[in-house]
Design a protein around this motif. Sequence first.
Motif, PDB file in Angstrom:
ATOM      1  N   LYS A  35       0.896  -1.226   0.020  1.00 52.06           N
ATOM      2  CA  LYS A  35      -0.026   0.043   0.052  1.00 52.06           C
ATOM      3  C   LYS A  35       0.958   1.411  -0.053  1.00 52.06           C
ATOM      4  O   LYS A  35       0.398   2.453   0.015  1.00 52.06           O
ATOM      5  N   PHE A  36       2.208   1.166  -0.063  1.00 58.65           N
ATOM      6  CA  PHE A  36       3.010   2.275   0.228  1.00 58.65           C
ATOM      7  C   PHE A  36       4.254   2.000  -0.871  1.00 58.65           C
ATOM      8  O   PHE A  36       4.720   1.126  -1.376  1.00 58.65           O
ATOM      9  N   ARG A  37       4.582   3.294  -1.291  1.00 52.80           N
ATOM     10  CA  ARG A  37       5.611   3.359  -2.486  1.00 52.80           C
ATOM     11  C   ARG A  37       6.795   4.273  -1.982  1.00 52.80           C
ATOM     12  O   ARG A  37       6.314   5.346  -1.331  1.00 52.80           O
ATOM     13  N   TRP A  38       7.904   3.609  -2.130  1.00 54.04           N
ATOM     14  CA  TRP A  38       9.060   4.803  -1.748  1.00 54.04           C
ATOM     15  C   TRP A  38       9.209   5.580  -2.742  1.00 54.04           C
ATOM     16  O   TRP A  38       9.225   5.697  -3.936  1.00 54.04           O
ATOM     17  N   GLY A  39       9.556   7.138  -2.275  1.00 46.50           N
ATOM     18  CA  GLY A  39       9.939   8.226  -3.403  1.00 46.50           C
ATOM     19  C   GLY A  39      11.219   8.830  -3.221  1.00 46.50           C
ATOM     20  O   GLY A  39      11.648   9.476  -3.959  1.00 46.50           O
ATOM     21  N   GLY A  40      11.877   8.577  -2.144  1.00 51.51           N
ATOM     22  CA  GLY A  40      13.242   8.869  -1.757  1.00 51.51           C
ATOM     23  C   GLY A  40      13.367  10.310  -1.222  1.00 51.51           C
ATOM     24  O   GLY A  40      12.523  10.650  -0.670  1.00 51.51           O
ATOM     25  N   GLN A  54       4.471   7.309  -1.200  1.00 52.51           N
ATOM     26  CA  GLN A  54       3.118   7.506  -1.731  1.00 52.51           C
ATOM     27  C   GLN A  54       2.279   6.385  -0.686  1.00 52.51           C
ATOM     28  O   GLN A  54       2.800   5.576  -0.641  1.00 52.51           O
ATOM     29  N   ALA A  55       0.931   6.691  -0.552  1.00 55.33           N
ATOM     30  CA  ALA A  55       0.158   5.780  -0.175  1.00 55.33           C
ATOM     31  C   ALA A  55      -0.987   5.449  -0.736  1.00 55.33           C
ATOM     32  O   ALA A  55      -1.601   6.592  -1.485  1.00 55.33           O
ATOM     33  N   LEU A  56      -1.535   4.426  -1.004  1.00 55.33           N
ATOM     34  CA  LEU A  56      -2.800   4.078  -1.719  1.00 55.33           C
ATOM     35  C   LEU A  56      -3.848   4.456  -0.710  1.00 55.33           C
ATOM     36  O   LEU A  56      -4.388   3.655   0.154  1.00 55.33           O
ATOM     37  N   VAL A  57      -4.710   5.393  -1.146  1.00 54.96           N
ATOM     38  CA  VAL A  57      -5.746   6.087  -0.457  1.00 54.96           C
ATOM     39  C   VAL A  57      -7.013   5.425  -0.735  1.00 54.96           C
ATOM     40  O   VAL A  57      -7.965   5.292   0.185  1.00 54.96           O
ATOM     41  N   LYS A  58      -7.312   5.001  -1.889  1.00 56.78           N
ATOM     42  CA  LYS A  58      -8.375   4.263  -2.440  1.00 56.78           C
ATOM     43  C   LYS A  58      -8.335   3.866  -3.740  1.00 56.78           C
ATOM     44  O   LYS A  58      -7.504   3.980  -4.663  1.00 56.78           O
ATOM     45  N   SER A  59      -9.395   3.015  -4.150  1.00 57.49           N
ATOM     46  CA  SER A  59      -9.437   2.369  -5.417  1.00 57.49           C
ATOM     47  C   SER A  59     -10.918   2.781  -6.001  1.00 57.49           C
ATOM     48  O   SER A  59     -11.768   2.706  -5.498  1.00 57.49           O
ATOM     49  N   ILE A  60     -10.631   3.487  -7.325  1.00 57.16           N
ATOM     50  CA  ILE A  60     -12.159   3.759  -8.069  1.00 57.16           C
ATOM     51  C   ILE A  60     -12.119   2.917  -9.542  1.00 57.16           C
ATOM     52  O   ILE A  60     -11.310   3.195 -10.241  1.00 57.16           O
ATOM     53  N   ASP A 105      -0.402   2.901   9.752  1.00 56.59           N
ATOM     54  CA  ASP A 105      -0.181   1.648   9.351  1.00 56.59           C
ATOM     55  C   ASP A 105       1.164   1.837   8.253  1.00 56.59           C
ATOM     56  O   ASP A 105       1.534   1.305   7.517  1.00 56.59           O
ATOM     57  N   HIS A 106       1.726   3.174   8.464  1.00 55.69           N
ATOM     58  CA  HIS A 106       2.923   3.223   7.487  1.00 55.69           C
ATOM     59  C   HIS A 106       4.116   2.640   7.957  1.00 55.69           C
ATOM     60  O   HIS A 106       4.291   2.041   8.862  1.00 55.69           O
ATOM     61  N   PRO A 107       4.938   2.314   6.837  1.00 56.80           N
ATOM     62  CA  PRO A 107       6.055   1.312   7.167  1.00 56.80           C
ATOM     63  C   PRO A 107       6.899   1.584   8.354  1.00 56.80           C
ATOM     64  O   PRO A 107       7.129   0.811   9.200  1.00 56.80           O
ATOM     65  N   PHE A 108       7.264   2.921   8.332  1.00 58.73           N
ATOM     66  CA  PHE A 108       8.092   3.390   9.541  1.00 58.73           C
ATOM     67  C   PHE A 108       7.210   3.151  10.978  1.00 58.73           C
ATOM     68  O   PHE A 108       8.154   2.646  11.846  1.00 58.73           O
TER      69      PHE A 108
END
Length: 364
Positions: A35-40, A54-60, A105-108
Amino acid sequence: MATGNTHPMSILWSSQRSNHVNVMRWYFDKAGDKKFRWGGLHRQGSSSLCLRFQALVKSIDGLDVWKDFIIKTPFWGRADLLEDEIQRLDFIKGPHIVQKFDLPDHPFKQNLTASKDTHFPGVFVVLEYMENGSLSDVICRTKVAGIPHLSNRLLWLVFRCLLAICIDMEYPSAVDWTKSDGPRTIDGVWDEAPSGFFHPDLKPEHILVGRCAADSAYHKVCPVLKAASLGRRSLGQDIYGPHGARDNLKSIAMIMICLIVLEDRDNLAVKEILFDAPDGIIRETQAGQICPTPNDEETMEYLWLDWKLRELLVFCTATYEGDRPDLRSAWNRVQEVIAHQEASGVGESDGQVRRFFEVMGHRV
């Protein structure tokens, strides 16, 4: 080994930054959460790094919607400074202050609760991502684009946004900035109890640039500006007091001078002069650089500057706190000038002001 003009400490700093980013990336990947993407790396400071993700906030309709965020994490041994900033963000709130988010619930956060690794910095804060950079970026891009100076109308609009930051710090969450009349608007805020909060490090790089907002009475033309880095500059520094608002006012006036001369705060050569105020009393100000003086070619470059803006900045940067106007007086003066410009058609059109930020590479 350092070579040429490279300072040895800059190499050490670069190495420490790179190691810190790599360690944070390792912890981010360790969680394995899709659900999360690293951006640097996003930005760096003297005591912390801002990392983008980035975090996945919803799906449309089967399409994923991702939202950008910033995680601010301290260098080892500097956690106390970030802890102080988090406390400030919990108290000083408003649309002109960078927003803090709770993503449990973010990775850190997952690493913090699942691991007892003493090397993992347990202090961090999730902040909103401001994709349009900072006023420091505006200064840099303006110079690179070969634009000789910002327009007077744009400067007045930016000054109003900076004053809005001061108002949000002095009267947290007291103003509904989407309206120009009605309850909880700027006209009713002056009776609120002031916080006395003093931002210890207001400068262009700590003023983040957002977007224009069609539903805002104040940001339809000029993008919203937000203050960041609200923590202490050093331990033991008192950031509350009776003169907080006037100290913040001086700081944003110095930011305005940075925008006028197109120099960052750290490179700004402060020039103190004496000025004869309308009341006949001679006062000292730090706005000498923008005050045209015969036989001073550097200051004569700023004859283009609106004399009303110059006069206000002279007062706002007065050396002695008691010689500066209060927030209410400064706000009313800026509003008066902007209203006159809009009514008389003086200066650039709304579209021209917007296009300036487009030229600077900003999406507004």
